[in-house]
Design a protein around this motif. Structure first.
Motif, short mmCIF file in Angstrom:
data_model
loop_
_atom_site.label_atom_id
_atom_site.label_comp_id
_atom_site.label_asym_id
_atom_site.label_seq_id
_atom_site.Cartn_x
_atom_site.Cartn_y
_atom_site.Cartn_z
N ARG A 188 2.07 6.14 11.71
CA ARG A 188 2.45 7.55 11.60
C ARG A 188 1.62 8.36 12.57
N GLY A 189 2.24 9.36 13.14
CA GLY A 189 1.51 10.23 14.06
C GLY A 189 0.52 11.10 13.30
N GLY A 190 -0.55 11.52 14.01
CA GLY A 190 -1.57 12.33 13.36
C GLY A 190 -1.21 13.81 13.28
N HIS A 196 0.82 -1.21 0.00
CA HIS A 196 0.00 0.00 0.00
C HIS A 196 0.86 1.27 0.00
N SER A 239 0.99 4.12 -3.22
CA SER A 239 0.54 5.52 -3.22
C SER A 239 1.47 6.44 -4.01
N PRO A 240 2.79 6.47 -3.68
CA PRO A 240 3.64 7.40 -4.45
C PRO A 240 3.78 6.99 -5.91
N ARG A 291 9.81 9.70 -2.18
CA ARG A 291 9.13 9.04 -1.06
C ARG A 291 9.20 7.52 -1.20
N HIS A 325 5.46 13.96 5.32
CA HIS A 325 5.09 12.57 5.10
C HIS A 325 6.24 11.63 5.39
#
Lengths: 133, 338
Positions: B288-290, B134, B138-139, B171, B295
């Motif tokens: 990942r933190g919110g 996933h 995305s990138p 990324r 990114h």
């Protein structure tokens, strides 16, 4: 009158791409990088015509956004188009159950997003994106 | 594995003893012509399967004594040694069955445990692959779409699309590098004496927008120098991503405390800190933190945790006194360093 949309996606590049496509379709687009930002934007500017929503985001995910919208009586019918990298049968089923009519998997074709957004109840506008079917 | 609590062992032991008594009474009532020897095995086997090995041994003795009492009541032998010999043979038979059964049970339980562990690892690997797929998709999807738009001549300004391609490709590359780093970090560390001040300084040099200050003198630690530097890099990068106020540089403090079992290295920042539910999962891969405005790959802290584990320690989070986050790593002293 152009439709107003909010794109919710943590991926800045994906937001820019969607914005380019939708603005090319004559729509008025705003962006939110996460769920908190999205709800802040809703409070500030009111409900859009359509929400373009990513599912996997840090912090509260797209599912949380979808749930919150669906359990809010005033926003339960707000059209949502899911745009995600998850090409997953279970995800699609869950989204359908939550009343989502359009589930797009990245990468998508520009006309797919425009179609999805338009059939979610936006007024017709000029279409600079030739359909490639 | 599979040892019942003492209370249950005792209560089952009573039931099994009762079983031995019942078999003994039936054995006695049916007289000398019918042998009931094998039925003593029922309570013994039942108890070994559900209880413990030592209970099985006790029950074997009790069964042999019961059988001896019944035998002595009905049969007259030329010498008292004959029934004692016979009872001993019986005891050996009971004991053998009890021990074999206990062995089979342990083996089965061990296999079941291994199977569960394998299934868990398999699931973890599946989840890992799904995440990687996933996060790479995305990138790469961004690149594919941007190229498509450039080709269609409807992208307007090409600079935007090139920028998207550039950032997305970077990324994807960063994710691949972090994945390789995570795999490498889990291997056996090559330990030597590492000057932490030097490691932190060199890590900070590679990152923009971070100011590092050390609290007190930093000890040298006996650890893998490459991995230590990587830990600092990731923790500093984490601070830049999540603890930086708009436009300002991230400020982190590094300290090290020596304990009898190892060194605790702490990296603190003055960011917003973590929510309680984030604290539980922050060291897991792909979390990942919110609060971040850029990114990350979600692997930085997972690499730190893997590094600590490879050094016989662990990594954990604490809210920092006065606000912010404190990430701590325990590096266990290896046997050679003591």
């Amino acid at each position: 009158l152009a439709g107003r949309l909010i794109i919710v996606d943590d991926d800045a590049e994906a937001r820019t791409l969607a914005r380019k496509i939708l603005e090319g379709g004559g729509m008025d687009v705003e962006e939110a990088a996460g769920s908190q930002e999205f709800f802040a934007l809703l409070e500030r500017t009111g409900d859009p015509d359509v929400v373009v929503l990513d599912l996997t985001m840090p912090g509260p995910s797209g599912w949380t956004v979808l749930n919150k919208l669906r359990t809010d009586a005033a926003r339960a019918r707000l059209p949502v188009v899911i745009v995600t990298s998850h090409d997953d049968v279970e995800f699609k089923a869950a989204a359908k159950k939550a009343g989502v009519k359009h589930y797009l998997t990245k990468p998508y074709q520009p006309w797919q997003l425009l179609d999805a957004v338009r059939s979610s109840g936006l007024p017709p506008t000029s279409d600079p994106w030739a359909r490639r079917r | 594995l599979g040892t019942p609590p003492l209370g249950r062992e005792v209560s089952r032991g009573f039931i099994a003893l009762l079983g031995v008594c019942v078999v003994g009474i039936v054995d006695a009532l049916t007289g000398r012509w019918l042998s009931f020897g094998i039925f003593y095995l029922i309570p013994i086997a039942w108890f070994v399967w559900h209880g413990t090995r030592r209970g099985g041994i006790v029950l074997s003795i009790v069964s042999a004594v019961t059988w001896y009492a019944v035998d002595a009541r009905f049969n007259r032998y030329p010498s008292p040694l004959y029934p004692i010999w016979n009872a001993s043979v019986r005891f050996g038979f009971f004991l053998l069955v009890a021990l074999l059964l206990a062995r089979v049970r342990t083996q089965l339980e061990r296999e079941r445990g291994q199977n569960n562990e394998l299934a868990r690892l398999n699931q973890a690997l599946d989840d890992y692959a799904t995440h990687v797929a996933h996060d790479l998709r995305s990138p790469i999807a961004n690149v594919v779409m941007a190229v498509g738009m450039l080709r269609s001549d409807r992208a307007g300004d090409a600079t935007d699309m090139l920028e998207i391609i550039d950032k997305s490709a970077a990324r994807a590359l960063q994710l691949i590098e972090d994945l390789l780093e995570l795999a490498k970090t889990s291997a056996t560390p090559q330990r030597e004496w590492v000057d932490l001040t030097e490691a932190a300084r060199s890590a900070a040099e590679g990152i923009d927008d971070v100011d590092v200050c050390t609290e007190g003198a930093l000890h040298s630690v006996f650890a893998d120098p490459v991995i230590m530097r990587q830990c600092f890099t990731n923790l500093f990068r984490n601070a830049v991503t999540y603890a930086r106020k708009d436009g300002l540089r991230a400020e982190v403090t590094v300290s090290c405390e020596e304990r009898p079992d190892g060194w605790v290295i702490s990296v603190g920042d003055r960011g917003p800190g973590l929510d309680p539910d984030e604290q539980q999962v922050v060291f897991e891969p792909f979390v990942r933190g919110g609060n971040g405005d850029s990114h990350g790959t979600g692997l930085g802290l997972a690499i730190v945790a893997a590094a600590a584990a490879a050094h016989g320690g662990r990594a954990w989070y604490e809210p920092r006194v006065g606000g912010g986050s404190m990430f701590r790593i325990l590096i266990a002293k290896s046997p050679v360093s003591i």
